[in-house]
Design a protein around this motif. Structure first.
Motif, PDB file in Angstrom:
ATOM      1  N   PRO A   1       1.349 -14.306  -3.961  1.00  0.00           N
ATOM      2  CA  PRO A   1       0.521 -13.367  -3.197  1.00  0.00           C
ATOM      3  C   PRO A   1      -0.952 -13.740  -3.267  1.00  0.00           C
ATOM      4  CG  PRO A   1       1.277 -12.371  -5.247  1.00  0.00           C
ATOM      5  CD  PRO A   1       1.998 -13.670  -5.129  1.00  0.00           C
ATOM      6  N   ILE A   2      -1.711 -13.351  -2.228  1.00  0.00           N
ATOM      7  CA  ILE A   2      -3.145 -13.646  -2.245  1.00  0.00           C
ATOM      8  C   ILE A   2      -3.945 -12.518  -2.870  1.00  0.00           C
ATOM      9  CG2 ILE A   2      -2.947 -15.140  -0.226  1.00  0.00           C
ATOM     10  CD1 ILE A   2      -4.328 -12.857   1.359  1.00  0.00           C
ATOM     11  N   GLU A   3      -3.375 -11.308  -2.906  1.00  0.00           N
ATOM     12  CA  GLU A   3      -4.015 -10.176  -3.573  1.00  0.00           C
ATOM     13  C   GLU A   3      -2.945  -9.337  -4.250  1.00  0.00           C
ATOM     14  OE1 GLU A   3      -7.073  -7.641  -1.824  1.00  0.00           O
ATOM     15  OE2 GLU A   3      -7.267  -9.088  -0.178  1.00  0.00           O
ATOM     16  N   VAL A   4      -3.279  -8.799  -5.415  1.00  0.00           N
ATOM     17  CA  VAL A   4      -2.395  -7.888  -6.144  1.00  0.00           C
ATOM     18  C   VAL A   4      -3.247  -6.737  -6.663  1.00  0.00           C
ATOM     19  CG1 VAL A   4      -0.796  -7.594  -8.057  1.00  0.00           C
ATOM     20  CG2 VAL A   4      -0.877  -9.784  -6.848  1.00  0.00           C
ATOM     21  N   HIS A   5      -2.845  -5.509  -6.349  1.00  0.00           N
ATOM     22  CA  HIS A   5      -3.575  -4.336  -6.826  1.00  0.00           C
ATOM     23  C   HIS A   5      -2.591  -3.304  -7.367  1.00  0.00           C
ATOM     24  CE1 HIS A   5      -7.331  -5.818  -5.234  1.00  0.00           C
ATOM     25  NE2 HIS A   5      -6.790  -5.957  -4.030  1.00  0.00           N
ATOM     26  N   VAL A   6      -3.073  -2.479  -8.275  1.00  0.00           N
ATOM     27  CA  VAL A   6      -2.287  -1.394  -8.850  1.00  0.00           C
ATOM     28  C   VAL A   6      -2.792  -0.084  -8.269  1.00  0.00           C
ATOM     29  CG1 VAL A   6      -1.630  -0.197 -10.970  1.00  0.00           C
ATOM     30  CG2 VAL A   6      -1.851  -2.692 -10.959  1.00  0.00           C
ATOM     31  N   THR A   7      -1.880   0.766  -7.823  1.00  0.00           N
ATOM     32  CA  THR A   7      -2.281   2.027  -7.187  1.00  0.00           C
ATOM     33  C   THR A   7      -2.964   2.954  -8.187  1.00  0.00           C
ATOM     34  OG1 THR A   7      -0.074   2.960  -7.581  1.00  0.00           O
ATOM     35  CG2 THR A   7      -0.477   1.923  -5.435  1.00  0.00           C
ATOM     36  N   ASP A   8      -3.917   3.730  -7.668  1.00  0.00           N
ATOM     37  CA  ASP A   8      -4.641   4.676  -8.503  1.00  0.00           C
ATOM     38  C   ASP A   8      -3.859   5.981  -8.651  1.00  0.00           C
ATOM     39  OD1 ASP A   8      -4.995   6.123  -6.133  1.00  0.00           O
ATOM     40  OD2 ASP A   8      -7.090   5.545  -5.884  1.00  0.00           O
ATOM     41  N   ALA A   9      -4.499   6.996  -9.197  1.00  0.00           N
ATOM     42  CA  ALA A   9      -3.814   8.262  -9.463  1.00  0.00           C
ATOM     43  C   ALA A   9      -3.291   8.919  -8.196  1.00  0.00           C
ATOM     44  CB  ALA A   9      -4.744   9.216 -10.200  1.00  0.00           C
ATOM     45  N   ALA A  10      -3.900   8.594  -7.043  1.00  0.00           N
ATOM     46  CA  ALA A  10      -3.461   9.160  -5.768  1.00  0.00           C
ATOM     47  C   ALA A  10      -2.484   8.229  -5.035  1.00  0.00           C
ATOM     48  CB  ALA A  10      -4.664   9.442  -4.869  1.00  0.00           C
TER      49      ALA A  10
END
Length: 278
Positions: A226-235
């Motif tokens: 993947p070119i970007e990986v993010h973890v979702t926030d509290a929402a």
């Protein structure tokens, strides 16, 4: 106490190897039309894809495991398209014709009859690579890090297609949840975004915002990683850099422990959202 009960083995059971990151990516599943931007009424072949890089292939999923295949469009909500599916045929796994101009969401969902048995080290690697921290912490807390596990799983895939010219008044169908068990919901229509903007998404699990989900953004034309990986926030939210060309995939995974008397230790959901530009 560890559970070492016998597991039923049927024709839908598979053994998944998790020894390397590339193999972990074989979990990823998505709907890929021959073109994401088409003319209205034009029949467009599509493929059901699984894996990335050297592990990428057409999915071998059987038709009877697909319980939902629908189109959500400017005026057609939840039109059943299952009759156009024919997995495994040479020309493709199905085709879709969008009846009028506008943005459409194509959604596919499977049952959870697939099952895999994972040796403890591979299961731990799988949880770590996919960011499934709650399950990993549970294994540590319950002293199960050396215990093999069995999971049942299902897949939930969405693809965004554009028929004809973009119409700002005909895009709401892609930014609302449709009730998948695990669902990536874009905050805006990707085809409406100008250059150098971000794409916000929400992840919902069983209808509720899911915090802590790892979401990967992959260029399907260069898909080794993947070119970007993010973890979702509290929402349950995350944002990605918006491309203006190519074919793209967002995907995430979530897992929950099952009761002690269940046929498996865990239930896993795989979710994806694909789209592409001319």
């Amino acid at each position: 106490m560890s559970r070492h009960r016998p597991r039923p083995v049927g024709r839908f059971c598979v053994s998944m190897l998790i020894a390397a990151t590339g193999t972990v990516h074989a979990h990823d599943f998505w709907v890929q039309p021959q073109a994401f931007q088409v003319q209205p009424v034009q029949a467009t072949p599509l493929m059901l894809q699984v894996g990335h890089g050297p592990y990428r292939q057409r999915s071998p999923i059987a038709l009877q495991r697909i319980v939902r295949f629908q189109a959500f469009g400017p005026s057609d909500q939840g039109v059943d398209l299952r009759a156009v599916l024919h997995p495994g045929e040479v020309a493709g796994d199905g085709e879709v014709a969008l009846p009028r101009a506008g943005t459409y969401l194509i959604a596919l969902e499977t049952d959870n009859r697939a099952q895999s048995h994972l040796p403890s080290l591979r299961f731990n690697d799988y949880l770590t690579v996919e960011g499934l921290t709650p399950a990993l912490e549970r294994r540590r807390r319950d002293d199960r890090m050396d215990v093999d596990e069995t999971e049942i799983y299902s897949r939930h895939a969405k693809a965004i297609m554009q028929a004809g010219p973009f119409d700002a008044a005909a895009q709401a169908s892609v930014t609302a949840p449709i009730g998948l068990a695990l669902e990536i919901v874009p905050g805006v229509n990707p085809y409406a975004l100008p250059r150098s903007r971000t794409l916000p998404v929400r992840v919902l699990y069983r209808g509720h915002a899911l915090a802590g989900a790892t979401v990967k953004f992959t260029d399907l034309d260069h898909d080794d990683a993947p070119i970007e990986v993010h973890v979702t926030d509290a929402a349950g939210r995350a944002s990605f850099t918006m491309p203006t060309s190519g074919r793209w995939l967002l995907n995430t995974i979530w897992i929950r422990a099952l009761p002690a008397d269940a046929e498996a230790d865990y239930e896993t959901d795989f979710s994806s959202l694909s789209f592409g530009f001319l």
